[in-house]
Design an enzyme around this catalytic site. Structure first.
Site, mmCIF file in Angstrom:
data_model
loop_
_atom_site.group_PDB
_atom_site.id
_atom_site.type_symbol
_atom_site.label_atom_id
_atom_site.label_comp_id
_atom_site.label_asym_id
_atom_site.label_seq_id
_atom_site.Cartn_x
_atom_site.Cartn_y
_atom_site.Cartn_z
ATOM 1 N N HIS A 16 27.190 59.132 54.593
ATOM 2 C CA HIS A 16 27.171 58.057 55.598
ATOM 3 C C HIS A 16 27.940 58.567 56.802
ATOM 4 O O HIS A 16 29.145 58.870 56.675
ATOM 5 C CB HIS A 16 27.850 56.803 55.040
ATOM 6 C CG HIS A 16 27.214 56.298 53.776
ATOM 7 N ND1 HIS A 16 26.282 55.288 53.771
ATOM 8 C CD2 HIS A 16 27.359 56.685 52.484
ATOM 9 C CE1 HIS A 16 25.885 55.064 52.517
ATOM 10 N NE2 HIS A 16 26.526 55.900 51.729
ATOM 11 N N HIS A 194 20.667 52.996 47.216
ATOM 12 C CA HIS A 194 21.854 53.069 46.365
ATOM 13 C C HIS A 194 21.588 52.164 45.160
ATOM 14 O O HIS A 194 21.217 51.002 45.337
ATOM 15 C CB HIS A 194 23.080 52.529 47.105
ATOM 16 C CG HIS A 194 23.698 53.467 48.081
ATOM 17 N ND1 HIS A 194 23.007 54.033 49.110
ATOM 18 C CD2 HIS A 194 24.973 53.942 48.181
ATOM 19 C CE1 HIS A 194 23.827 54.819 49.801
ATOM 20 N NE2 HIS A 194 25.026 54.778 49.258
ATOM 21 N N GLU A 197 25.504 52.514 40.922
ATOM 22 C CA GLU A 197 26.837 53.051 41.251
ATOM 23 C C GLU A 197 27.833 52.203 40.455
ATOM 24 O O GLU A 197 28.473 52.701 39.537
ATOM 25 C CB GLU A 197 27.074 52.948 42.770
ATOM 26 C CG GLU A 197 28.458 53.397 43.218
ATOM 27 C CD GLU A 197 28.701 53.185 44.735
ATOM 28 O OE1 GLU A 197 27.908 52.469 45.371
ATOM 29 O OE2 GLU A 197 29.707 53.732 45.248
ATOM 30 N N ASP A 275 29.277 61.487 50.284
ATOM 31 C CA ASP A 275 29.249 60.031 50.504
ATOM 32 C C ASP A 275 30.013 59.632 51.779
ATOM 33 O O ASP A 275 29.398 59.459 52.836
ATOM 34 C CB ASP A 275 29.795 59.302 49.277
ATOM 35 C CG ASP A 275 29.263 57.894 49.123
ATOM 36 O OD1 ASP A 275 28.381 57.504 49.897
ATOM 37 O OD2 ASP A 275 29.730 57.170 48.210
ATOM 38 N N ASP A 276 31.326 59.465 51.664
ATOM 39 C CA ASP A 276 32.169 59.066 52.815
ATOM 40 C C ASP A 276 33.401 59.968 52.797
ATOM 41 O O ASP A 276 34.508 59.524 52.445
ATOM 42 C CB ASP A 276 32.587 57.601 52.666
ATOM 43 C CG ASP A 276 31.387 56.683 52.590
ATOM 44 O OD1 ASP A 276 30.767 56.433 53.641
ATOM 45 O OD2 ASP A 276 31.041 56.253 51.478
HETATM 46 N N1 HPA Z 1 27.961 52.557 48.209
HETATM 47 C C1 HPA Z 1 27.476 51.528 48.895
HETATM 48 N N2 HPA Z 1 27.585 51.432 50.207
HETATM 49 C C2 HPA Z 1 28.193 52.401 50.882
HETATM 50 C C3 HPA Z 1 28.708 53.489 50.232
HETATM 51 C C4 HPA Z 1 28.573 53.590 48.828
HETATM 52 O O1 HPA Z 1 29.001 54.528 48.138
HETATM 53 N N3 HPA Z 1 29.255 54.270 51.179
HETATM 54 C C5 HPA Z 1 29.053 53.671 52.371
HETATM 55 N N4 HPA Z 1 28.407 52.537 52.197
HETATM 56 ZN ZN ZN Z 2 26.697 56.027 49.660
#
Ligand code: HPA
Ligand code: ZN
Length: 331
Positions: A16, A194, A197, A275-276
């Site tokens: 992201h 997604h 998770e 991811d982030d």
């Molecule tokens: N999951 C859901 N939304 C998100 C994520 C994630 O890992 N990272 C940034 N937005």
């Molecule tokens: Zn993500």
């Protein structure tokens, strides 16, 4: 092994761009744009990055994104990420952006996409890094709002390869976004989501069977369902796994408990992603290194994960083959 991890060519498929906002950049942009931050120092920001679950992260992540105002902010954000992945030997990246986090604050869609696109064009010119852009809809918002965002994206279709679904998972099942995913596919976008998770493995099934997605982002909860594991293995539907993210958001208690290696050895197409990274403590190579330290990855595991990253990408078969050959020729 760290040398091998560093130099192996790789693709990143779950990133992201708003999640690459480093605390130092957050402060710099806040100052430039006259935005008040709820933190007094970079150290205080870093101390706030202790998360209990996905939602506790999202609350902080959406606040951070508020310092992004002008095209140059999105450009600089993206360029900083490119400089980082160039050092990590990433050859191709498929990046997510969350237009609604910005348009809901009065920032124009074109401001966001122009800034990101400018940096990605330079990435290709300066470093030969190729990229695709995937626009995500926020699952905590309504499907009507997602449809509105899809309409805003249509003039930029040539720059946006696909659409994804991100944000809060539990309570926002895939079927909530069935219509907008169908509309996106009718307009020629690929779709990803997604799923699995924090949410149940049923959300992975529903993303595949109801939404017809091409790839699952995260998907680690597939381990709860034997039939799904077999299906993922046979269909080769990829899972873009994010080990440090899973650790920080308490999806797994310890890296030693992570199931990525088990899934790889079962024959699923799993990939490693960051991811982030500004929030979770590391970019793509750090994710490989942490896995290697905790799960004793072999060179063969690492090269298979790197090959999977190209195989799961939206590159052409010729380009994929070129990278498989490069990986095979590495010592
Ligand atoms: N999951 C859901 N939304 C998100 C994520 C994630 O890992 N990272 C940034 N937005
Ligand atoms: Zn993500």
């Amino acid at each position: 092994m760290i040398h091998y991890i560093n130099k192996i060519p790789k693709a990143e498929l779950h990133l992201h761009i708003e999640g690459t906002l480093e605390p130092e950049t957050m402060f710099r942009l806040a100052k430039r744009n006259n935005i008040d931050l709820p933190y007094l120092s970079v150290d205080e920001v870093k101390r706030a990055y202790e998360f209990d679950n996905l939602q506790s992260f999202l609350d902080i992540y959406y606040k951070g994104a508020q310092v992004l105002i002008n095209e140059i902010d999105f450009y600089e954000l993206t360029w900083e990420y490119i400089e980082k992945i160039h050092r990590d030997n990433v050859k191709h990246t498929e990046i997510f952006f969350d237009p609604q986090s910005h348009t809901n604050r009065g920032i124009a869609f074109e401001t966001v996409i122009n800034g990101i696109k400018k940096a990605l064009t330079e990435a290709k010119d300066k470093y030969g890094i190729s990229s695709l852009i995937i626009m995500c809809f926020l699952k905590h918002l309504s499907e009507e709002e997602a449809i509105e965002t899809l309409k805003q994206a249509l003039p930029y279709k040539k720059w946006i390869y696909g659409v994804g679904l991100d944000s809060s998972e539990i309570g926002n099942p895939p079927e909530k976004f069935k219509r907008v995913c169908d509309m996106a596919m009718d307009n020629g976008f690929i779709t990803v989501a997604h799923a699995g998770e924090e949410g149940p493995s049923q959300y992975i099934w529903d993303s595949i069977k109801l939404l017809h997605i091409s790839r699952i982002d995260h998907g680690v909860r597939c381990s709860d369902d034997e039939v799904l594991l077999e299906y993922l293995k046979r269909s080769r539907i990829p899972l873009t796994v994010c080990p440090l993210s899973n650790l920080k958001l308490r999806v797994f208690d310890k890296m030693k408990d992570h199931n990525i290696l088990e899934l790889l050895h079962m024959g699923l197409c799993v990939t490693v992603n960051s991811d982030d990274p500004a929030y979770f403590g590391g970019y793509i190579n750090q994710n490989f290194i942490e896995l290697w330290k905790s799960l004793d990855l072999t060179k063969k595991d690492i090269s298979q994960l790197a090959k999977n990253s190209f195989s799961a990408s939206f590159l052409s078969l010729d380009e994929k083959q070129k990278y498989y050959n490069e990986i095979d020729s590495l010592e």
